[in-house]
Motif scaffolding. Structure first.
Motif, mmCIF file in Angstrom:
data_model
loop_
_atom_site.group_PDB
_atom_site.id
_atom_site.type_symbol
_atom_site.label_atom_id
_atom_site.label_comp_id
_atom_site.label_asym_id
_atom_site.label_seq_id
_atom_site.Cartn_x
_atom_site.Cartn_y
_atom_site.Cartn_z
ATOM 1 N N GLY A 160 145.782 -15.224 -4.442
ATOM 2 C CA GLY A 160 145.775 -15.886 -3.145
ATOM 3 C C GLY A 160 145.459 -17.362 -3.240
ATOM 4 O O GLY A 160 146.084 -18.191 -2.555
ATOM 5 N N LEU A 161 144.505 -17.724 -4.100
ATOM 6 C CA LEU A 161 144.182 -19.140 -4.282
ATOM 7 C C LEU A 161 145.367 -19.883 -4.887
ATOM 8 O O LEU A 161 145.687 -21.005 -4.471
ATOM 9 N N MET B 117 146.141 -5.401 -4.843
ATOM 10 C CA MET B 117 146.044 -6.811 -5.216
ATOM 11 C C MET B 117 147.175 -7.619 -4.598
ATOM 12 O O MET B 117 146.962 -8.693 -4.012
ATOM 13 N N LEU B 118 148.385 -7.104 -4.704
ATOM 14 C CA LEU B 118 149.540 -7.809 -4.148
ATOM 15 C C LEU B 118 149.464 -7.878 -2.630
ATOM 16 O O LEU B 118 149.783 -8.906 -2.021
ATOM 17 N N PHE C 258 147.182 -12.150 2.432
ATOM 18 C CA PHE C 258 146.237 -12.459 3.508
ATOM 19 C C PHE C 258 145.189 -13.473 3.041
ATOM 20 O O PHE C 258 144.816 -14.386 3.781
ATOM 21 N N LEU C 259 144.731 -13.306 1.808
ATOM 22 C CA LEU C 259 143.738 -14.243 1.283
ATOM 23 C C LEU C 259 144.336 -15.629 1.079
ATOM 24 O O LEU C 259 143.624 -16.634 1.194
ATOM 25 N N PRO D 128 133.000 -16.254 5.471
ATOM 26 C CA PRO D 128 133.025 -15.119 6.424
ATOM 27 C C PRO D 128 134.328 -14.324 6.409
ATOM 28 O O PRO D 128 134.288 -13.092 6.283
ATOM 29 N N PRO D 129 135.510 -14.972 6.533
ATOM 30 C CA PRO D 129 136.734 -14.161 6.471
ATOM 31 C C PRO D 129 136.959 -13.519 5.106
ATOM 32 O O PRO D 129 137.530 -12.423 5.028
ATOM 33 N N LEU D 130 136.516 -14.166 4.034
ATOM 34 C CA LEU D 130 136.628 -13.536 2.722
ATOM 35 C C LEU D 130 135.786 -12.270 2.660
ATOM 36 O O LEU D 130 136.214 -11.244 2.122
#
Length: 265
Positions: free
Chosen positions: A64-65, A141-142, A147-148, A192-194
């Protein structure tokens, strides 16, 4: 709204109710031999549930990063590729993605590996040698990486551009700016969302039971089918998941409060 009546200042009666209910159910589990037998069986799947959730979430964070950085790249091709991936993964239900990875993508991966190692004289892989738990982790993971990626992107964009420009004026490289200026500030904002997504990952890890992975949900399904004690079995399964998710939520709230207090100093 005054600080005295703010929602985050309310006494957590919901937690009291949950604790009392949980203690009552725990006492019943410890005193009833049927509940005790079910708990001893389902407890064997807690380790699998935790491993699946943690490994899949860490992998999703890395992907995601990377997608977030691609989405903010000055190269249009990277931005479009990142957006394509995100839209596809967000549009496919996680259950469908689990089945697709397990029975479509995994055989393709095995075939690709065999195409490389067979000319080298190495023994080819078999699809059944690809563990189901690994397929489940890859699928989660995918799914969550998309979303991340949006969370990371929002956090990176929220860092004031003036600070980045000041760091650039001081001679910091792109990596140094990202490491010392951008990411630390973005991380505090997106924690928070993480955390919410990690709690959701723990719950969604129950979906891997469709592949036969022996997590808590799969053991509950097998146990209930064997002893026909559906009420007791799924009560225990719900208690296990509630304990994990509420415990995580409380820990994350404490971490958020400490980070907020440090930022206010």
């Amino acid at each position: 709204m005054t600080p005295q009546t703010a929602p985050d200042k309310d006494f957590p009666w919901w937690l009291v109710i949950l604790v009392i209910t949980g203690l009552a159910l725990f006492w019943q589990v410890m005193s009833d031999p049927v509940y005790g037998a079910v708990l001893s069986t389902l407890a064997k799947g807690i380790g699998v549930t935790v491993i699946v959730a943690v490994v899949a979430y860490l992998g999703a964070c890395v992907i995601g990063l990377g997608l977030a950085v691609m989405g903010l790249s000055r190269f249009v091709l990277l931005r479009q590729l990142a957006r394509l991936y995100i839209e596809i993964m967000r549009g496919v239900p996680i259950l469908v993605l689990l089945l697709y990875v397990a029975f479509v993508l995994a055989p393709l991966m095995v075939a690709a590996v065999n195409a490389v190692i067979e000319p080298l004289g190495l023994e080819p892989w078999r699809t059944r040698d690809f563990p189901l738990i690994a397929r489940a982790v890859i699928a989660l993971m995918l799914a969550y990486s998309a979303f991340l990626a949006e969370i990371f992107r929002a956090g990176l964009q929220a860092v004031p551009a003036g600070q980045v420009e000041a760091a650039q004026a001081l001679g910091l490289s792109g990596w140094q700016r990202f490491r010392h200026i951008v990411f630390p500030q973005a991380f505090r904002m997106i924690l928070p969302p993480l955390g919410n997504d990690f709690v959701a990952m723990v719950k969604d890890s129950s979906l891997v039971s469709v592949l036969g992975v022996t997590d808590v949900a799969q053991l509950a399904k097998v146990t209930a089918a064997a002893n026909f004690r559906y009420f007791e079995t799924y009560n225990v399964a719900a208690l296990i998941y509630l304990t994990m998710t509420i415990g995580l939520s409380l820990i994350l709230r404490r971490v958020e409060s400490r980070l907020r207090a440090q930022a206010d100093r």
